[in-house]
Scaffold this motif. Structure first.
Motif, PDB file in Angstrom:
ATOM      1  N   ARG A 150       1.118  -0.924   0.114  1.00  0.00           N
ATOM      2  CA  ARG A 150      -0.009  -0.061  -0.222  1.00  0.00           C
ATOM      3  C   ARG A 150       0.808   1.663  -0.167  1.00  0.00           C
ATOM      4  NH1 ARG A 150      -3.978  -1.121   4.817  1.00  0.00           N
ATOM      5  NH2 ARG A 150      -2.312   0.602   5.785  1.00  0.00           N
ATOM      6  N   GLY A 152       1.207   5.286   0.843  1.00  0.00           N
ATOM      7  CA  GLY A 152       0.480   6.066   0.817  1.00  0.00           C
ATOM      8  C   GLY A 152       0.473   7.639   0.093  1.00  0.00           C
ATOM      9  N   ARG A 165       3.272  -6.822   1.179  1.00  0.00           N
ATOM     10  CA  ARG A 165       1.802  -6.723   2.145  1.00  0.00           C
ATOM     11  C   ARG A 165       2.431  -5.626   3.039  1.00  0.00           C
ATOM     12  NH1 ARG A 165       1.591 -11.704   0.813  1.00  0.00           N
ATOM     13  NH2 ARG A 165       2.654 -12.416   2.701  1.00  0.00           N
ATOM     14  N   THR A 167       3.089  -1.234   4.278  1.00  0.00           N
ATOM     15  CA  THR A 167       2.750   0.004   3.617  1.00  0.00           C
ATOM     16  C   THR A 167       4.252   0.913   3.752  1.00  0.00           C
ATOM     17  OG1 THR A 167       0.804  -0.057   4.973  1.00  0.00           O
ATOM     18  CG2 THR A 167       1.444   2.187   4.319  1.00  0.00           C
TER      19      THR A 167
END
Length: 177
Positions: A150, A152, A165, A167
């Motif tokens: 992910r 941001g 997996r 961030t």
């Protein structure tokens, strides 16, 4: 694979059945999701006639329609950049380098750039499956992003992220737990 199967591979865009109440309301109100779905459909039609069933006339026809709509929405996405399951949340300046490769089920928000670091470089990013790219994020250079990452909002990713997996946030981007 036929054209319908190729378009239906993008089932994450919440397509309404033809002549359903949701479809008619979107068509009448010309909602944001209506234009996003229309763009993704045109993108998939161009890809189909470019990659799967070679037909120059239909390829250029859908490419022109996609590019005209892309100019209005602020998108520049080439055929074959994204695998199935593309989900675009907002319109507004989504630029993807023609040589970038993005995996399955990618989610992308507005004002994103996936490209090269300089005009002289020709090394585009390779992004894995199930990646979520936040609002205003930039992925630059010949880097690799692992599956499930992910990114941001506002992050600038210039180095490879090989851990799946996680961030990534900040300028320059760093991994957080």
């Amino acid at each position: 694979m036929n054209l319908r199967d190729h378009i239906n591979g993008d089932n994450r865009m919440d397509y309404f059945p033809f002549f359903s109440m949701g479809y008619l309301m979107d068509w009448l109100l010309l909602s944001e999701q209506y234009w996003l779905r229309k763009y993704v459909k045109l993108l998939r039609k161009e890809e189909y006639y470019t990659i799967h069933k070679l037909n120059k006339q239909l390829k250029y026809y859908y490419q022109r329609k996609k590019n005209r709509l892309g100019c209005k929405l602020g998108f520049f996405i080439g055929a074959g950049n994204f695998d199935v399951g593309l989900k675009i949340y907002h319109y507004g300046s989504i630029i993807v380098h023609p040589k970038a490769r993005i995996g399955k089920n990618c989610s992308i928000h507005g004002n994103c750039c996936i490209g090269v670091k300089s005009l002289l470089a020709d090394d585009a990013p390779i992004i894995g499956d199930n990646v979520d790219i936040g609002q205003g994020a930039q992925v630059l250079g010949g880097i690799t992003i692992a599956d499930g990452v992910r990114i941001g909002a506002g992050a600038v990713v210039t180095k490879s992220i090989l851990t799946p997996r996680v961030t990534v946030v900040g300028i320059p981007a760093r991994v957080i737990l």
